[in-house]
Each structure stands twice: as C-alpha cells, then as structure tokens.
Design a protein around this motif. Structure first.
Motif, PDB file in Angstrom:
ATOM      1  N   ILE A  41      28.120  30.838  52.970  1.00 47.20           N
ATOM      2  CA  ILE A  41      27.171  31.468  53.884  1.00 47.20           C
ATOM      3  C   ILE A  41      25.903  31.887  53.138  1.00 47.20           C
ATOM      4  O   ILE A  41      24.783  31.729  53.645  1.00 47.20           O
ATOM      5  N   LYS A  42      26.072  32.396  51.933  1.00 45.06           N
ATOM      6  CA  LYS A  42      24.913  32.785  51.117  1.00 45.06           C
ATOM      7  C   LYS A  42      24.020  31.591  50.847  1.00 45.06           C
ATOM      8  O   LYS A  42      22.775  31.685  50.955  1.00 45.06           O
ATOM      9  N   LEU A  43      24.618  30.465  50.514  1.00 46.75           N
ATOM     10  CA  LEU A  43      23.844  29.246  50.260  1.00 46.75           C
ATOM     11  C   LEU A  43      23.138  28.773  51.525  1.00 46.75           C
ATOM     12  O   LEU A  43      21.971  28.361  51.478  1.00 46.75           O
ATOM     13  N   GLY A 320      29.025  19.740  52.970  1.00 45.83           N
ATOM     14  CA  GLY A 320      29.239  18.466  52.305  1.00 45.83           C
ATOM     15  C   GLY A 320      28.414  18.269  51.051  1.00 45.83           C
ATOM     16  O   GLY A 320      28.607  17.284  50.328  1.00 45.83           O
ATOM     17  N   SER A 321      27.526  19.204  50.768  1.00 42.81           N
ATOM     18  CA  SER A 321      26.637  19.058  49.618  1.00 42.81           C
ATOM     19  C   SER A 321      27.362  19.374  48.317  1.00 42.81           C
ATOM     20  O   SER A 321      28.359  20.108  48.290  1.00 42.81           O
ATOM     21  N   LYS A 322      26.836  18.844  47.224  1.00 40.30           N
ATOM     22  CA  LYS A 322      27.412  19.132  45.906  1.00 40.30           C
ATOM     23  C   LYS A 322      27.308  20.627  45.600  1.00 40.30           C
ATOM     24  O   LYS A 322      28.267  21.240  45.102  1.00 40.30           O
ATOM     25  N   ALA A 323      26.153  21.214  45.909  1.00 36.35           N
ATOM     26  CA  ALA A 323      25.955  22.641  45.654  1.00 36.35           C
ATOM     27  C   ALA A 323      26.939  23.477  46.453  1.00 36.35           C
ATOM     28  O   ALA A 323      27.510  24.458  45.945  1.00 36.35           O
ATOM     29  N   GLY A 324      27.151  23.107  47.717  1.00 36.65           N
ATOM     30  CA  GLY A 324      28.062  23.856  48.566  1.00 36.65           C
ATOM     31  C   GLY A 324      29.500  23.786  48.065  1.00 36.65           C
ATOM     32  O   GLY A 324      30.196  24.802  47.982  1.00 36.65           O
ATOM     33  N   GLN A 325      29.938  22.598  47.702  1.00 38.73           N
ATOM     34  CA  GLN A 325      31.328  22.437  47.266  1.00 38.73           C
ATOM     35  C   GLN A 325      31.575  23.102  45.915  1.00 38.73           C
ATOM     36  O   GLN A 325      32.655  23.650  45.678  1.00 38.73           O
ATOM     37  N   ASP A 326      30.564  23.084  45.050  1.00 42.50           N
ATOM     38  CA  ASP A 326      30.747  23.715  43.740  1.00 42.50           C
ATOM     39  C   ASP A 326      30.573  25.231  43.794  1.00 42.50           C
ATOM     40  O   ASP A 326      30.954  25.933  42.857  1.00 42.50           O
ATOM     41  N   ALA A 327      30.010  25.749  44.880  1.00 41.68           N
ATOM     42  CA  ALA A 327      29.948  27.200  45.068  1.00 41.68           C
ATOM     43  C   ALA A 327      31.253  27.719  45.672  1.00 41.68           C
ATOM     44  O   ALA A 327      31.734  28.802  45.323  1.00 41.68           O
ATOM     45  N   ILE A 335      39.795  22.066  44.775  1.00 41.09           N
ATOM     46  CA  ILE A 335      38.832  21.211  44.089  1.00 41.09           C
ATOM     47  C   ILE A 335      37.899  20.608  45.131  1.00 41.09           C
ATOM     48  O   ILE A 335      38.203  20.601  46.330  1.00 41.09           O
ATOM     49  N   ALA A 336      36.772  20.127  44.676  1.00 45.85           N
ATOM     50  CA  ALA A 336      35.794  19.559  45.595  1.00 45.85           C
ATOM     51  C   ALA A 336      36.309  18.264  46.202  1.00 45.85           C
ATOM     52  O   ALA A 336      37.018  17.490  45.560  1.00 45.85           O
ATOM     53  N   ALA A 337      35.949  18.043  47.462  1.00 49.77           N
ATOM     54  CA  ALA A 337      36.262  16.763  48.102  1.00 49.77           C
ATOM     55  C   ALA A 337      35.383  15.652  47.523  1.00 49.77           C
ATOM     56  O   ALA A 337      35.785  14.495  47.483  1.00 49.77           O
ATOM     57  N   ARG A 338      34.199  16.033  47.063  1.00 48.12           N
ATOM     58  CA  ARG A 338      33.281  15.069  46.462  1.00 48.12           C
ATOM     59  C   ARG A 338      33.784  14.636  45.083  1.00 48.12           C
ATOM     60  O   ARG A 338      34.438  15.400  44.378  1.00 48.12           O
ATOM     61  N   THR A 339      33.440  13.421  44.706  1.00 49.39           N
ATOM     62  CA  THR A 339      33.869  12.902  43.402  1.00 49.39           C
ATOM     63  C   THR A 339      32.886  13.234  42.286  1.00 49.39           C
ATOM     64  O   THR A 339      33.168  12.954  41.116  1.00 49.39           O
ATOM     65  N   ASP A 340      31.744  13.816  42.635  1.00 50.03           N
ATOM     66  CA  ASP A 340      30.721  14.099  41.619  1.00 50.03           C
ATOM     67  C   ASP A 340      30.571  15.589  41.348  1.00 50.03           C
ATOM     68  O   ASP A 340      29.494  16.059  40.961  1.00 50.03           O
ATOM     69  N   SER A 341      31.646  16.366  41.547  1.00 47.22           N
ATOM     70  CA  SER A 341      31.556  17.811  41.339  1.00 47.22           C
ATOM     71  C   SER A 341      31.338  18.137  39.868  1.00 47.22           C
ATOM     72  O   SER A 341      31.669  17.351  38.971  1.00 47.22           O
ATOM     73  N   ASP A 342      30.796  19.315  39.616  1.00 45.18           N
ATOM     74  CA  ASP A 342      30.519  19.794  38.263  1.00 45.18           C
ATOM     75  C   ASP A 342      31.745  20.548  37.759  1.00 45.18           C
ATOM     76  O   ASP A 342      31.917  21.738  38.023  1.00 45.18           O
TER      77      ASP A 342
END
Length: 411
Positions: A41-43, A320-327, A335-342
């Motif tokens: 929500i903050k993001l 769905g964004s990288k920033a959202g999933q890593d936050a 873990i992130a659904a995306r394969t390019d998480s940090d």
C-alpha cells in the motif's frame, strides 16, 4: 461561445483526471501478516498519492472468514475493487466460471508479465488461455518447522519420512514431550493432511487425484488417511482452540517439536518474533516430500463492476511489479512470483525456497485452492473433523470421493 464550451470541456477533463480517487482492497492479511500488505500500500500511495486506499481486511486464517464476506458482496453486486484469492481453482472455479471477473490478458501483455512469471504459474491462473489474476507471491505449503536448539537437546533430527516421524514421536514422548507435533484449528489440520497424503502417495499420484485419475477410495489414498490418523495421535489435544500463530509459538517455546505449516510461518518468525533463520527457527521439507514443492500463490483479480476500475488496474500493476514483489515477500515469508526478483533482499530461508522452486517438482496445494475448487475445499473440513474424531479411514475416503464427484473432480 464555441471556444467557451471547449474550454469548459477541457477544464472538466482536467479536473476529472486530477480528482482524488479511491481504492478498496479486500484481503485476509491482518495482524502479523499486515506489515507485508502495508508495504504494498505504501508503494501504491507513492505512485498514486491522490488515491485514498481502503484496506478492507477480514481476519481469519487461510481466508476462511473473508471468503464468506466476499461471497455475500459478489452475489449482492457490490464487489470490492480488487480482492485476494488463492491462485488457481479457488478463483477460477468460483468467480471466473460464474462470469464475474475481468480477463487480464491485455494487462499481462502491456506489463510484460508473460516473460517474468513462470509458465506453470501462468497456466495455473489461466482458464481458456486467459489469465484472471495477478500473483504477488509463491508460498510453500509442505514445510516442517522446528526449534534447532530443542531438537539438539532432545537428541533428535527432523524426520525425512512419515514412518520415521512416528518413531521420532515415540522417542520424544518417552522424553516427556506430551505433544511432539502441534496443530491448530481445522484448516491447519487440513494443511497437515495435505503434506501427509503427498508424502504417502507421491507427487504423481497427488496430481492424479485432482485430475480424476485416482479415486479417494483407492487403497493408496485410504492408507494415506490411516497414516494421517497416526500422525494426529502425536498432536496436541487442544488443537481446535489454536490459531496457526499460537501453534507456531509452541515450537519457539519448546512445548512441541514440530509443526507443518506454510512458509508464512517464516514471515511470522522473522517479522513478528524477530528470530534468525537456522538459529531461532529451523525447517525441512515435510516428511516424504523431499524434492517436492507444494505451492500456492496469493493473487488479486479485477471483478466486473468494480467502482474504481482504473485505480484497481493500477493496484494490479504494483502487485506484479518487481518493486512490489520485492517489498512484499521478504516480510511475508514467501518468494516472488517473478523470476527476476532481487534475492539480496531475502533471508536465508527465502533464498533456500527460491532455489527449491527452481529445482523441485512443483505440485499445487489443495487446502489453499490451487488444485481444487472452493466447492470441494469448503466442505472438506467437515470430513477432516469427523475423521479426527473417528479415525475411520475407509469412511473418510468414501466421503471425500462423494465430495469429489459433486465438485466435478472425479466420476
């Protein structure tokens, strides 16, 4: 006059575009799971500062209470702008087949999600070749949690099979541990049943069960129920009064040795209890499920008739964004659904889960809506309650088969 009308129209458009919007998010992430949602929500507010966000949570483990409220709203024609659902048949078999959700194909294309979400996951959230929700994470269901220091003191290790677990249970009881296994309310017992059944049947037969190729009355499934009954004999007698967090607490304080729970427990241990992986808490695949990753994913969709559709679409973009999933995921324990998480943002447990996600056999969770429709999962709890009381494996298997036929899983 014409210029004045054009100017008025332009002002109206400008005013409409800059007007403060609203967004209602419906989920069951409250209490200990709240910080992860608040990070999203903050993001969102950083990107869309003029939008007022209504965080409409309905507490209750695994969404049991939220789903009942959601059903009333969806059928009453007052859907939230976007709501949480377990990815897979929980959403598709309930609201997609009823024609109450929007196809998200264009959003997936514009955001490039087909390239960053695993194909198997996209398949899970799709029906008719169209995606219907945005996965924000991947959770693992089949994890056995323990307190490393206590296991060392008791002289035992995490068992790798269910027969080995039963021997360890006897050893711990002899050492004065009254309930070597801790479970909580009904859905956590279903969660345990799932791991016992997969650990008994194997991943291929688990998939066959939900594909209608293996009946619940098959002797292999009946044997799985019998093993589950023996495992429950190692559990605490006050299970019905415990939340999953309270059950997890008994691992931390050493009252019990083992708990089978999804890796939101890792989020609880690290975020709420401030424990370090491998010292404050330990983990292993649930017995019999080594090299198998039982997955579920939390996702959000767009219901037809959403009052704030544009704001909801922007919410889905953040999810769905990288920033959202890593936050979100480092706080949630998933873990992130995306394969390019940090991965540098994740702890030791999450890094191990991410590695297993890439290398293990992936199967879907029943209790968390990946492989079974809600018409099955919502009624299965009564079968578990009756079985725990009677330990009648044949009767439980027969009841589950009848339920599977009614739900369209089996013939």
């Amino acid at each position: 006059m014409k210029k004045a009308l054009l100017l008025a129209a332009a002002l109206a458009v400008t005013t409409s575009a800059s007007a403060a919007g609203k967004l209602e998010i419906f989920s069951w992430w409250s209490g200990d799971e709240g910080p992860a949602l608040e990070a999203l929500i903050k993001l969102y507010k950083q990107k869309y500062p003029s939008v007022t966000v209504d965080n409409a949570t309905v507490s209750g483990g695994a969404g049991t209470n939220a789903k009942a409220v959601l059903k009333t709203r969806m059928l009453g024609g007052t859907p939230p702008d976007s709501f949480q659902a377990h990815a897979g048949q929980e959403l598709i078999g309930t609201w997609v087949v009823a024609g109450r959700m929007e196809d998200l194909s264009s959003l997936f294309k514009s955001e490039g999600w087909d390239k960053v979400f695993p194909k198997d996951l996209v398949k899970l959230i799709s029906q008719g070749g169209k995606p219907w929700s945005v996965p924000v994470n991947v959770h693992r269901s089949n994890v056995m949690w323990y307190n490393p220091a206590k296991l060392k003191a008791w002289g035992v290790t995490a068992p790798k099979t269910w027969p080995e677990f039963l021997k360890t249970c006897s050893t711990l009881k002899a050492k004065g541990v009254a309930a070597p296994l801790v479970v909580g309310e009904n859905w956590t017992q279903q969660h345990l049943w799932e791991s016992v059944m997969i650990g008994t049947l194997g991943s291929a037969n688990w998939e066959n069960l939900w594909a209608g190729k293996l009946k619940f009355t098959d002797p292999k499934v009946v044997a799985g129920f019998t093993t589950f009954g023996k495992v429950m004999d190692c559990a605490n007698k006050d299970a019905s009064g415990l939340s999953w967090q309270q059950a997890s607490d008994r691992i931390i304080d050493g009252t019990s040795a083992f708990n089978v729970m999804g890796d939101w427990a890792a989020g609880y241990f690290t975020t709420t209890k401030k424990l370090a992986p491998n010292t404050g808490f330990g983990w292993a695949p649930a017995p019999g499920t080594t090299k198998t990753f039982v997955m579920l994913a939390d996702s959000f969709g767009l219901p037809k008739g959403a009052k704030d559709r544009a704001e909801a679409l922007n919410w889905l973009k953040v999810l769905g964004s990288k920033a959202g999933q890593d936050a979100f995921n480092p706080l949630k324990g998933s873990i992130a659904a995306r394969t390019d998480s940090d991965l540098s943002k994740y702890n030791t447990y999450s890094k191990s889960a991410a590695a297993d996600w890439k290398s293990n056999k992936i199967v879907g969770s029943m209790v968390h809506g990946a492989v079974a429709p809600e018409s099955f999962t919502s009624a299965f709890g009564a079968i578990i309650d009756q079985f725990v009381a009677s330990k009648n494996s044949a009767a439980a298997a027969a009841a589950a088969q009848q339920l599977a036929v009614r739900a369209g899983i089996s013939k």
